[in-house]
Structures are given as structure tokens and as C-alpha cells.
Design a protein around this motif. Sequence first.
Motif, PDB file in Angstrom:
ATOM      1  N   LEU A   1      -6.950  -3.026   6.199  1.00 60.83           N
ATOM      2  CA  LEU A   1      -5.854  -3.039   5.232  1.00 60.83           C
ATOM      3  C   LEU A   1      -6.394  -3.081   3.812  1.00 60.83           C
ATOM      4  O   LEU A   1      -5.906  -2.366   2.927  1.00 60.83           O
ATOM      5  CB  LEU A   1      -4.949  -4.241   5.491  1.00 60.83           C
ATOM      6  CG  LEU A   1      -3.769  -4.416   4.523  1.00 60.83           C
ATOM      7  CD1 LEU A   1      -2.856  -3.198   4.547  1.00 60.83           C
ATOM      8  CD2 LEU A   1      -2.991  -5.691   4.863  1.00 60.83           C
ATOM      9  N   VAL A   2      -7.418  -3.898   3.574  1.00 55.43           N
ATOM     10  CA  VAL A   2      -8.019  -3.978   2.234  1.00 55.43           C
ATOM     11  C   VAL A   2      -8.594  -2.626   1.841  1.00 55.43           C
ATOM     12  O   VAL A   2      -8.460  -2.187   0.684  1.00 55.43           O
ATOM     13  CB  VAL A   2      -9.097  -5.076   2.184  1.00 55.43           C
ATOM     14  CG1 VAL A   2      -9.820  -5.045   0.835  1.00 55.43           C
ATOM     15  CG2 VAL A   2      -8.470  -6.449   2.416  1.00 55.43           C
ATOM     16  N   SER A   3      -9.219  -1.934   2.769  1.00 57.14           N
ATOM     17  CA  SER A   3      -9.784  -0.613   2.487  1.00 57.14           C
ATOM     18  C   SER A   3      -8.691   0.379   2.095  1.00 57.14           C
ATOM     19  O   SER A   3      -8.849   1.160   1.138  1.00 57.14           O
ATOM     20  CB  SER A   3     -10.552  -0.101   3.700  1.00 57.14           C
ATOM     21  OG  SER A   3     -11.061   1.198   3.469  1.00 57.14           O
ATOM     22  N   LYS A   4      -7.570   0.361   2.811  1.00 51.47           N
ATOM     23  CA  LYS A   4      -6.450   1.257   2.470  1.00 51.47           C
ATOM     24  C   LYS A   4      -5.908   0.934   1.085  1.00 51.47           C
ATOM     25  O   LYS A   4      -5.560   1.834   0.315  1.00 51.47           O
ATOM     26  CB  LYS A   4      -5.350   1.125   3.523  1.00 51.47           C
ATOM     27  CG  LYS A   4      -5.721   1.698   4.880  1.00 51.47           C
ATOM     28  CD  LYS A   4      -4.620   1.456   5.906  1.00 51.47           C
ATOM     29  CE  LYS A   4      -5.016   1.992   7.278  1.00 51.47           C
ATOM     30  NZ  LYS A   4      -3.989   1.708   8.309  1.00 51.47           N
ATOM     31  N   TRP A   5      -5.823  -0.352   0.769  1.00 46.37           N
ATOM     32  CA  TRP A   5      -5.348  -0.778  -0.549  1.00 46.37           C
ATOM     33  C   TRP A   5      -6.291  -0.294  -1.649  1.00 46.37           C
ATOM     34  O   TRP A   5      -5.837   0.244  -2.672  1.00 46.37           O
ATOM     35  CB  TRP A   5      -5.238  -2.300  -0.565  1.00 46.37           C
ATOM     36  CG  TRP A   5      -4.965  -2.943  -1.883  1.00 46.37           C
ATOM     37  CD1 TRP A   5      -5.757  -3.835  -2.536  1.00 46.37           C
ATOM     38  CD2 TRP A   5      -3.801  -2.781  -2.714  1.00 46.37           C
ATOM     39  NE1 TRP A   5      -5.190  -4.238  -3.717  1.00 46.37           N
ATOM     40  CE2 TRP A   5      -3.982  -3.613  -3.850  1.00 46.37           C
ATOM     41  CE3 TRP A   5      -2.644  -2.016  -2.611  1.00 46.37           C
ATOM     42  CZ2 TRP A   5      -3.035  -3.697  -4.863  1.00 46.37           C
ATOM     43  CZ3 TRP A   5      -1.691  -2.103  -3.634  1.00 46.37           C
ATOM     44  CH2 TRP A   5      -1.893  -2.928  -4.748  1.00 46.37           C
ATOM     45  N   GLU A   6      -7.577  -0.465  -1.451  1.00 43.30           N
ATOM     46  CA  GLU A   6      -8.535  -0.037  -2.471  1.00 43.30           C
ATOM     47  C   GLU A   6      -8.494   1.481  -2.657  1.00 43.30           C
ATOM     48  O   GLU A   6      -8.621   1.971  -3.785  1.00 43.30           O
ATOM     49  CB  GLU A   6      -9.946  -0.495  -2.098  1.00 43.30           C
ATOM     50  CG  GLU A   6     -10.144  -2.009  -2.062  1.00 43.30           C
ATOM     51  CD  GLU A   6     -10.027  -2.679  -3.429  1.00 43.30           C
ATOM     52  OE1 GLU A   6      -9.796  -1.989  -4.437  1.00 43.30           O
ATOM     53  OE2 GLU A   6     -10.165  -3.915  -3.480  1.00 43.30           O
ATOM     54  N   ARG A   7      -8.306   2.231  -1.589  1.00 42.16           N
ATOM     55  CA  ARG A   7      -8.198   3.686  -1.729  1.00 42.16           C
ATOM     56  C   ARG A   7      -6.922   4.075  -2.473  1.00 42.16           C
ATOM     57  O   ARG A   7      -6.925   5.017  -3.279  1.00 42.16           O
ATOM     58  CB  ARG A   7      -8.243   4.353  -0.355  1.00 42.16           C
ATOM     59  CG  ARG A   7      -9.613   4.317   0.302  1.00 42.16           C
ATOM     60  CD  ARG A   7      -9.733   5.350   1.421  1.00 42.16           C
ATOM     61  NE  ARG A   7      -8.804   5.085   2.509  1.00 42.16           N
ATOM     62  CZ  ARG A   7      -9.071   4.334   3.560  1.00 42.16           C
ATOM     63  NH1 ARG A   7     -10.263   3.747   3.661  1.00 42.16           N
ATOM     64  NH2 ARG A   7      -8.189   4.159   4.517  1.00 42.16           N
ATOM     65  N   ALA A   8      -5.833   3.336  -2.216  1.00 38.32           N
ATOM     66  CA  ALA A   8      -4.583   3.609  -2.932  1.00 38.32           C
ATOM     67  C   ALA A   8      -4.744   3.315  -4.423  1.00 38.32           C
ATOM     68  O   ALA A   8      -4.281   4.087  -5.282  1.00 38.32           O
ATOM     69  CB  ALA A   8      -3.447   2.773  -2.344  1.00 38.32           C
ATOM     70  N   LEU A   9      -5.413   2.206  -4.739  1.00 37.04           N
ATOM     71  CA  LEU A   9      -5.652   1.867  -6.146  1.00 37.04           C
ATOM     72  C   LEU A   9      -6.540   2.906  -6.828  1.00 37.04           C
ATOM     73  O   LEU A   9      -6.361   3.223  -8.009  1.00 37.04           O
ATOM     74  CB  LEU A   9      -6.295   0.484  -6.262  1.00 37.04           C
ATOM     75  CG  LEU A   9      -5.405  -0.717  -5.945  1.00 37.04           C
ATOM     76  CD1 LEU A   9      -6.207  -2.000  -6.103  1.00 37.04           C
ATOM     77  CD2 LEU A   9      -4.171  -0.746  -6.833  1.00 37.04           C
ATOM     78  N   ARG A  10      -7.501   3.430  -6.075  1.00 38.27           N
ATOM     79  CA  ARG A  10      -8.378   4.449  -6.649  1.00 38.27           C
ATOM     80  C   ARG A  10      -7.574   5.707  -6.987  1.00 38.27           C
ATOM     81  O   ARG A  10      -7.822   6.354  -8.013  1.00 38.27           O
ATOM     82  CB  ARG A  10      -9.502   4.784  -5.666  1.00 38.27           C
ATOM     83  CG  ARG A  10     -10.597   5.662  -6.250  1.00 38.27           C
ATOM     84  CD  ARG A  10     -11.243   5.024  -7.438  1.00 38.27           C
ATOM     85  NE  ARG A  10     -12.504   5.653  -7.790  1.00 38.27           N
ATOM     86  CZ  ARG A  10     -13.119   5.485  -8.959  1.00 38.27           C
ATOM     87  NH1 ARG A  10     -12.600   4.695  -9.871  1.00 38.27           N
ATOM     88  NH2 ARG A  10     -14.276   6.082  -9.199  1.00 38.27           N
TER      89      ARG A  10
ATOM     90  N   VAL B   1       0.841  -1.201   0.000  1.00 43.57           N
ATOM     91  CA  VAL B   1       0.000   0.000   0.000  1.00 43.57           C
ATOM     92  C   VAL B   1       0.870   1.243   0.000  1.00 43.57           C
ATOM     93  O   VAL B   1       0.647   2.182  -0.776  1.00 43.57           O
ATOM     94  CB  VAL B   1      -0.941   0.012   1.232  1.00 43.57           C
ATOM     95  CG1 VAL B   1      -1.711   1.331   1.295  1.00 43.57           C
ATOM     96  CG2 VAL B   1      -1.907  -1.166   1.178  1.00 43.57           C
ATOM     97  N   ALA B   2       1.909   1.269   0.845  1.00 46.71           N
ATOM     98  CA  ALA B   2       2.789   2.431   0.951  1.00 46.71           C
ATOM     99  C   ALA B   2       3.517   2.700  -0.358  1.00 46.71           C
ATOM    100  O   ALA B   2       3.732   3.862  -0.733  1.00 46.71           O
ATOM    101  CB  ALA B   2       3.790   2.232   2.088  1.00 46.71           C
ATOM    102  N   ALA B   3       3.902   1.644  -1.078  1.00 44.16           N
ATOM    103  CA  ALA B   3       4.603   1.819  -2.356  1.00 44.16           C
ATOM    104  C   ALA B   3       3.703   2.507  -3.382  1.00 44.16           C
ATOM    105  O   ALA B   3       4.149   3.407  -4.111  1.00 44.16           O
ATOM    106  CB  ALA B   3       5.062   0.459  -2.882  1.00 44.16           C
ATOM    107  N   VAL B   4       2.438   2.107  -3.428  1.00 45.98           N
ATOM    108  CA  VAL B   4       1.494   2.741  -4.360  1.00 45.98           C
ATOM    109  C   VAL B   4       1.238   4.188  -3.956  1.00 45.98           C
ATOM    110  O   VAL B   4       1.235   5.097  -4.803  1.00 45.98           O
ATOM    111  CB  VAL B   4       0.175   1.948  -4.419  1.00 45.98           C
ATOM    112  CG1 VAL B   4      -0.854   2.684  -5.278  1.00 45.98           C
ATOM    113  CG2 VAL B   4       0.414   0.552  -4.968  1.00 45.98           C
TER     114      VAL B   4
END
Length: 221
Positions: A59-68, A20-23
Motif C-alpha cells: 500500500l505504501v508503494s502504491k501511495w508513493e507512486r501516486a504521489l510521484r 491512493v485512489a483519490a490521488v
Amino acid sequence: MNDELVLRIDGTRPLSAETVAAVVAVCDTAEDLGGHGRVIVHVSGAPQAPGAGGLTVSLVSKWERALRRLERLPSSTVAVAEGDCGGVALEALLTTDYRIATASVRLMVPLAAGATWPGMALYRLARQAARAAAVRRAALFGTPIEAQEALQLHLVDELTDDTAKALTAAAERGGALDGPELAIRRQLLIEAHTTSFEEALGVHLAACDRVLRHTSAGTAS
């Protein structure tokens, strides 16, 4: 190319705070650059075994926000996919503007708790595939989407053995449109699925006005 940012996503690794941090870091830099340049996203690998151990909804929520954020960057985004591509690699691939893949590519929805992972990759597959019904087996049963099928479904844009050459050609094709203008057109396309003609008209007219004012300023100078 100046201001070219590179992001590498390994689909064999489970989702983590580091991924997540990399994105997020790439998105921060791209936004600081004001949309100039492009982001190259290298994706490969798929989970080796079913499971979602260690994951939390947070964690999944943070990932989805990063992808958005990645999906809506002012910069253009180009993916380079090789081999099996599942898990976080597939999810990142589906957020990019242009997708280059080798003939070895297989798009794979990972399994967890005896079924396919119900993340936003399913949403993007259904919305982006040329025929939504064609991705049903992948979404429901985890059946891999082979390279030629992915191309036919428009989930990837080209297949090649020379990804470096394809990246150069993609840069040349996209050179006429800078990042911010590309981002506006991308958003118009995304919103077309859920916006009525009457609601969309004003936004499109505003974008046209932006171009006309830019053209007038260039002519005046």
C-alpha cells in the motif's frame, strides 16, 4: 477557473486504498486535460496517535507512486495548508509546485513504532528545505515545523489569512506558462540535483529549441 481540479487530503486519517485512489483519479483527469488548468490540493490534519496499524509495504508503494505522478503532472499544482499538517497531508503538500499556508500551520512528521515514519516525506524535506540541517529535528524526533520556520525554509511559499485571495493571485502569476511548459521546467529543476552539466545541457537545449519553434510558429501566423 476552467479545468480546475480539487483534491482534499485529511492527515488525521491513516493511509488507505481510498486515499491512493483519490490521488490517482485526479492525476488521470489532469493528464487527460493535457496539462491545462491546475490542481488545488487542500491539506490539513495530522495523525492523532503514533502507529502504522493496517499499513503494508504494498500500500505504501502504491501511495508513493501516486504521489510521484502528482509531483510530475503536466498541470500546475497548488497546495492550501491549514493547521497541523502531517501524515498523508504532509506527504501530499511536499509534491506541489506552490504552497499557500495559514499562520496556524505546523508541518509534522508522524511517529510509528517509537520513531518518525521513514517515508519519502523525509527525502523531500531534506531536498526541498533551504537548509537541510534545519529539518533534522523534524525528521529525527518529529518536532513540528512552525509556520514561520516553514516559510523561511521555503517549504511553504506564503502565509495568509485569505487563502481564496492567495489562490486567485497564484493563478494570475502562473497564467503566462501553460501546464506542459511548466512541467518541463519543473523536471529540469528536479533533475539538476543529480545530473551533471554535460548531461543536462542537451535536455535544456531541447527545451530552448521547443520554445524557439513555438515562437517562430506564432510569428509566422
